[in-house]
Design an enzyme around this catalytic site. Structure first.
Site, PDB file in Angstrom:
ATOM      1  N   GLN A   1      30.082 -21.513  11.498  1.00 46.07           N
ATOM      2  CA  GLN A   1      28.785 -22.184  11.370  1.00 46.07           C
ATOM      3  C   GLN A   1      28.083 -21.962  10.027  1.00 46.07           C
ATOM      4  OE1 GLN A   1      25.826 -22.285  14.783  1.00 46.07           O
ATOM      5  NE2 GLN A   1      24.727 -20.959  13.372  1.00 46.07           N
TER       6      GLN A   1
ATOM      7  N   GLU B   1      20.248 -26.628   7.991  1.00 47.33           N
ATOM      8  CA  GLU B   1      19.474 -25.553   7.364  1.00 47.33           C
ATOM      9  C   GLU B   1      19.436 -25.688   5.848  1.00 47.33           C
ATOM     10  OE1 GLU B   1      20.552 -21.717   8.887  1.00 47.33           O
ATOM     11  OE2 GLU B   1      20.023 -22.283  10.932  1.00 47.33           O
TER      12      GLU B   1
ATOM     13  N   ASP C   1      28.296 -16.407   9.683  1.00 47.03           N
ATOM     14  CA  ASP C   1      27.875 -16.507  11.083  1.00 47.03           C
ATOM     15  C   ASP C   1      28.918 -17.390  11.762  1.00 47.03           C
ATOM     16  OD1 ASP C   1      26.789 -16.755  13.559  1.00 47.03           O
ATOM     17  OD2 ASP C   1      24.924 -17.742  12.934  1.00 47.03           O
TER      18      ASP C   1
ATOM     19  N   GLU D   1      28.332 -12.253  11.676  1.00 44.55           N
ATOM     20  CA  GLU D   1      27.453 -12.472  12.835  1.00 44.55           C
ATOM     21  C   GLU D   1      28.227 -13.195  13.939  1.00 44.55           C
ATOM     22  OE1 GLU D   1      23.847 -14.403  11.635  1.00 44.55           O
ATOM     23  OE2 GLU D   1      23.492 -15.287  13.603  1.00 44.55           O
TER      24      GLU D   1
ATOM     25  N   LYS E   1      15.106 -13.142  16.738  1.00 46.61           N
ATOM     26  CA  LYS E   1      14.495 -14.476  16.713  1.00 46.61           C
ATOM     27  C   LYS E   1      13.388 -14.475  17.756  1.00 46.61           C
ATOM     28  CE  LYS E   1      18.692 -17.170  15.596  1.00 46.61           C
ATOM     29  NZ  LYS E   1      19.903 -17.759  16.213  1.00 46.61           N
TER      30      LYS E   1
ATOM     31  N   ARG F   1      15.245 -20.533  12.846  1.00 46.81           N
ATOM     32  CA  ARG F   1      16.157 -21.329  13.674  1.00 46.81           C
ATOM     33  C   ARG F   1      16.621 -22.544  12.880  1.00 46.81           C
ATOM     34  NH1 ARG F   1      16.727 -19.165  18.992  1.00 46.81           N
ATOM     35  NH2 ARG F   1      18.626 -20.392  18.807  1.00 46.81           N
ATOM     36  N   SER F   2      17.659 -23.184  13.384  1.00 48.39           N
ATOM     37  CA  SER F   2      18.139 -24.374  12.667  1.00 48.39           C
ATOM     38  C   SER F   2      17.112 -25.509  12.751  1.00 48.39           C
ATOM     39  CB  SER F   2      19.488 -24.811  13.203  1.00 48.39           C
ATOM     40  OG  SER F   2      19.440 -24.978  14.603  1.00 48.39           O
TER      41      SER F   2
HETATM   42  P1  PGA Z   1      20.410 -21.879  15.797  1.00 49.20           P
HETATM   43  O1  PGA Z   1      21.343 -21.226  14.714  1.00 49.20           O
HETATM   44  O2  PGA Z   1      19.020 -21.754  15.365  1.00 49.20           O
HETATM   45  O3  PGA Z   1      20.927 -23.310  15.859  1.00 49.20           O
HETATM   46  O4  PGA Z   1      20.699 -21.143  17.088  1.00 49.20           O
HETATM   47  C1  PGA Z   1      20.994 -20.107  13.960  1.00 49.20           C
HETATM   48  C2  PGA Z   1      22.011 -19.023  14.141  1.00 49.20           C
HETATM   49  O5  PGA Z   1      22.984 -19.185  14.897  1.00 49.20           O
HETATM   50  O6  PGA Z   1      21.858 -17.952  13.562  1.00 49.20           O
HETATM   51 ZN    ZN Z   2      23.744 -17.046  14.670  1.00 51.39          ZN
END
Ligand code: PGA
Ligand code: ZN
Length: 435
Positions: A165, A208, A244, A287, A338, A367-368
């Site tokens: 990711q 992002e 990640d 991660e 988070k 967050r994304s």
């Molecule tokens: P998400 O991704 O905000 O889409 O969950 C961020 C991450 O995985 O760190």
């Molecule tokens: Zn993550």
């Protein structure tokens, strides 16, 4: 002087950076202060996170949050009006109690968090303090976190261009936050050029703000990132790589399914691959290397990669019980925090403090689907998290956080966390490419 009280709470449906509805909230106080916050939302959400409430139906493809907004205006607002705004922990507890579900699923964690954030910000404003100062509660000079910055995106943030990711740059040799961000910008520029040469398209930006990694494989992206770091002139003891994997998105049972390569690997085979990567590239942090329920896989991975920061995001979901298990089983050495996984500022703060006591590194994360707000930067500084993850160096919902950290640092009297903030400290920063 009488204590400032909450006089007004107002929520409305706003949009996040992905264009999806989200809850926004404003809290006003009796001494004329206001706090305003817009709640972020993830795409690669873990199954153990607090539960957002979405309306379903046809509006916004079912992502509407009118019910959560109504809960704030009709239930939480009247409940907390008249209370001292500085009692944010008591207010968070009241909201949690009123919801009744430990995961805040009755009225929605998005409703609860909007109140928690707006109250926290209004509390700082009512004291005429910066948010980080209120959160730090007099705990010494501001500690500006080491950023991990997204360069390439794959997975759920880039139409599954590749399986992994996030491919991030970690400027751990920088002497200040301002220098760290400028260094990362150099890496991004080199990577964008290399991507264009390799037949990718650097104008294609992911959720992002990172470059969308439309390359043949995870390995190809890693090679390109390492080349970008080299061409930008950085040694491996100055600029590292973080990944990640977001493996919960790839896990089938305890196996990892790599669609890009048409392969299914056992957890051990997958960790073999990660170890191979740590030998080839200057990786300092990984991660969500494994699925969010594969505790045994995590334990073995941590045993096999002692000098890497192994960071739990979906694994811990900013939850104290899950973190305690990870500490006891030595599943990882770092936690991503988070606030919307937890559902309130106080809950997230308690998890972060607990992680610190256990010697874990702590990384406050956006967050994304994020927003124009910058409170995340103040949380990272006030809580002395040591690290922060926000996405790339472009797009305003990302730069709002970087800009706030640049602002705090520019005021002077701060410290920059640097590489000491990494879980494995200096030991993970192996051999320089200039040796
Ligand atoms: P998400 O991704 O905000 O889409 O969950 C961020 C991450 O995985 O760190
Ligand atoms: Zn993550």
């Amino acid at each position: 002087m009488t204590e400032p009280l909450i006089t007004h709470v107002h929520a409305w449906e706003a949009l996040d950076s992905r264009g999806r509805p989200t809850v926004a909230c404003r809290v006003a106080t009796s001494n004329g202060a206001q706090g305003r916050a817009v709640v972020p939302s993830g795409a690669s959400r873990g199954e153990h996170e607090a539960l957002e409430r979405r309306d379903g139906g046809h509006r916004y493809g079912g992502w509407g949050v009118r019910a959560a907004v109504d809960a704030v205006n009709a239930i939480y607002g009247p409940m907390i009006t008249g209370l001292p705004v500085s009692d944010r922990e008591a207010i968070d507890a009241l909201v949690e109690e009123r919801d009744g579900d430990p995961r805040l699923g009755t009225y929605g964690s998005n409703a609860a968090l909007s109140v928690s954030l707006a109250v926290t910000i209004a509390g700082a404003e009512s004291r005429n303090e910066q948010l980080w100062q209120t959160l730090a509660n007099g705990g010494g000079p501001a500690l500006i976190p080491l950023p991990m910055v997204n360069i390439f995106s794959g997975g759920a943030h880039a139409g599954r261009a590749v399986d992994v990711q996030d491919f991030l740059a970690v400027p751990h040799g920088a002497e200040s936050f301002a220098q760290a961000i400028e260094w990362v910008d150099r890496v991004r520029h080199q990577c964008a050029e290399l991507l264009d040469t390799a037949g990718g398209w650097s104008a294609l930006v992911a959720d992002e703000g990172g470059l969308s990694a439309r390359l043949a494989s995870n390995d190809a992206v890693l090679t390109l990132l390492a080349q970008g770091i080299d061409r930008a002139g950085f040694a491996h003891d100055e600029m590292g790589i973080a990944l990640d994997i977001a493996a919960s998105q790839l896990a089938d049972g305890d196996d990892i399914v790599l669609d890009g390569e048409g392969k299914r690997l056992s957890a051990d085979e997958w960790v073999d691959r990660l170890i191979e990567w740590t030998g080839l590239y200057p990786i300092v942090s990984i991660e969500d290397a494994l699925g969010e329920n594969d505790w045994e896989g995590w334990r073995r991975a941590a045993e096999r990669m002692p000098d890497i920061q192994l960071l739990g995001d979906d694994l811990f979901a900013t939850d104290a019980v899950r973190l305690d298990r990870g500490i006891a089983e030595r599943s990882a050495n770092a936690i991503l925090v988070k606030v919307n996984q937890a559902g309130s500022v106080s809950r997230a703060e308690r998890v972060l403090e607990r992680a610190k006591v256990a010697g874990f590194a702590t990384i406050v994360s956006a967050r994304s689907g994020d927003t124009e707000d910058y409170w995340l930067a103040d949380l990272a500084v006030g809580w002395r998290s040591g690290q922060i993850k926000v996405g790339s160096t472009m797009r305003s919902e990302r730069t709002s956080k970087w800009n706030r950290l640049l602002e705090i640092e520019s005021e002077g009297g701060t410290e920059f966390a640097g590489r000491q903030a990494l879980a494995s400290g200096i030991s993970s920063v192996r051999g320089s490419n200039r040796d």
